[in-house]
Motif scaffolding. Sequence first.
Motif, PDB file in Angstrom:
ATOM      1  N   HIS A  82       0.855  -1.186   0.000  1.00 28.75           N
ATOM      2  CA  HIS A  82       0.000   0.000   0.000  1.00 28.75           C
ATOM      3  C   HIS A  82       0.892   1.238   0.000  1.00 28.75           C
ATOM      4  N   PRO A  83       0.348   2.389  -0.381  1.00 26.34           N
ATOM      5  CA  PRO A  83       1.135   3.627  -0.315  1.00 26.34           C
ATOM      6  C   PRO A  83       1.483   3.975   1.132  1.00 26.34           C
ATOM      7  N   ASP A 104       5.440   8.277  -0.404  1.00 25.38           N
ATOM      8  CA  ASP A 104       6.190   7.434  -1.328  1.00 25.38           C
ATOM      9  C   ASP A 104       7.154   8.253  -2.183  1.00 25.38           C
ATOM     10  N   GLY A 105       6.707   9.447  -2.615  1.00 24.10           N
ATOM     11  CA  GLY A 105       7.577  10.285  -3.441  1.00 24.10           C
ATOM     12  C   GLY A 105       8.820  10.743  -2.714  1.00 24.10           C
ATOM     13  N   HIS A 110      13.845   2.174  -3.289  1.00 23.51           N
ATOM     14  CA  HIS A 110      14.908   1.522  -2.535  1.00 23.51           C
ATOM     15  C   HIS A 110      14.969   0.051  -2.932  1.00 23.51           C
ATOM     16  N   THR A 111      16.108  -0.551  -2.703  1.00 23.58           N
ATOM     17  CA  THR A 111      16.324  -1.959  -3.051  1.00 23.58           C
ATOM     18  C   THR A 111      16.542  -2.828  -1.827  1.00 23.58           C
ATOM     19  N   PRO A 174       1.138  -0.573   9.410  1.00 29.31           N
ATOM     20  CA  PRO A 174       2.517  -0.101   9.221  1.00 29.31           C
ATOM     21  C   PRO A 174       2.691   0.840   8.041  1.00 29.31           C
ATOM     22  N   TYR A 175       1.639   1.045   7.251  1.00 27.46           N
ATOM     23  CA  TYR A 175       1.733   1.980   6.127  1.00 27.46           C
ATOM     24  C   TYR A 175       1.292   3.393   6.529  1.00 27.46           C
ATOM     25  N   ALA A 176       0.838   3.552   7.774  1.00 27.83           N
ATOM     26  CA  ALA A 176       0.468   4.869   8.296  1.00 27.83           C
ATOM     27  C   ALA A 176       1.507   5.273   9.335  1.00 27.83           C
ATOM     28  N   LEU A 177       2.343   6.234   8.990  1.00 23.68           N
ATOM     29  CA  LEU A 177       3.418   6.697   9.872  1.00 23.68           C
ATOM     30  C   LEU A 177       2.952   7.939  10.619  1.00 23.68           C
ATOM     31  N   TYR A 178       2.855   7.840  11.949  1.00 22.82           N
ATOM     32  CA  TYR A 178       2.412   8.966  12.767  1.00 22.82           C
ATOM     33  C   TYR A 178       3.637   9.640  13.386  1.00 22.82           C
TER      34      TYR A 178
END
Length: 383
Positions: A82-83, A104-105, A110-111, A174-178
């Motif tokens: 997810h974004p 994301d931008g 990353h690898t 984990p895709y929502a960073l607070y």
Amino acid sequence: MADVRMFYALAEGGTLARATTAPKGPDHPYTCLDCGTRVKLRRGPKRAPHFSHYDVTTCTGEGVIHHAAKLELARALREREHPMMLHIPCSWPGCTEAVVFAFDGPAGPHTEVVTEYALRVGDVTYRLDVATLLHGAFQGGYEVYHHHRVPEDKRRSGLSNWVEVHAEPLLDNPYALYMVRDAPPINPVIEAFVHDLDLAAQVHPLDVYHYRAQGSGKWVHEEWHSGEVYVDTYDRYTCPAHEGVSDRLLGAAYAVHFPKVVEPARPSAFEATLERQRRTADFAAAFYQARQVPGHALLGLHVKACRCPGRECRAPGVFVMSTFAPEWRAFGPLARLSRDRQHLLNFCGACGAYADRKLLGFEDGVSLVGDLVAARLSELVGS
């Protein structure tokens, strides 16, 4: 010492196990995320699911949430199902809302994702809970906060491209960073100013900025076509409810202290995109003019202005993204046909190395239609 109940543990293979869903049995060993010793899964009709130590221990389990959140964040960064969304705390004092920002931008491609990454900046080595790398080069760092904040000297250091986020929300999503808030002291003069704009003479515009809270982190954005670097310390974000209030405060303070200063109107997203396209077309036209590429060779093509993907080069340039160019010979050393004479090959105008279109696709830049560059090139040639 009485054992503590923990809702998370480390499963085989280094993955996170949750007490509510982890499989039971001797074939599924688990270890404590805090002290590293074996723990057992307890889940039955009379007790809430949890992990506990086999033996009496001095482990308090204080670091379990922190370690579990790190594992979940690292997994999300690897899988990218997810974004990634960054929730930046509203900078208005006392406000508990957040500004949701697509991350994301800025985070970039990353690898590799690494936990407990050691990053050396000058003579100082910083350790980050989670880091993303692009072909071995550091891209971004994430500090996970549960009980212990990032030290003050680290927050105010020269470390860039990092953000400090709360641990517990990562375990839910984990895709929502607070982001963690860094808040300055309350300023009573500005508190009064909010309700009476006539007090603007007592408030300097800089005090309005200093009054704002900051998110814990710093990210650097580079606008390669103009050579400008922007450092975002997350101190200018306000939720919709307070954005108008903040603008009115600044407007009133500026009107008193700097009567001739007029804040420029914010361009719309469409106008900003057009301006970026215009500036990029200017760069692309100058790039091709310097290499004696005629404008008619660009007609019908798609090009991209970005940095050379070569790790030793990274010079700004313009590359043809179309599979084939009818007048490829006009590009000189910048292009040639593949061996099967079916595909166009790009070469960097600075280092001369081959630039694969797949790698170019990962580079931040601006895509243009060749006709636009050709039109600007004809103006340069005719001037």
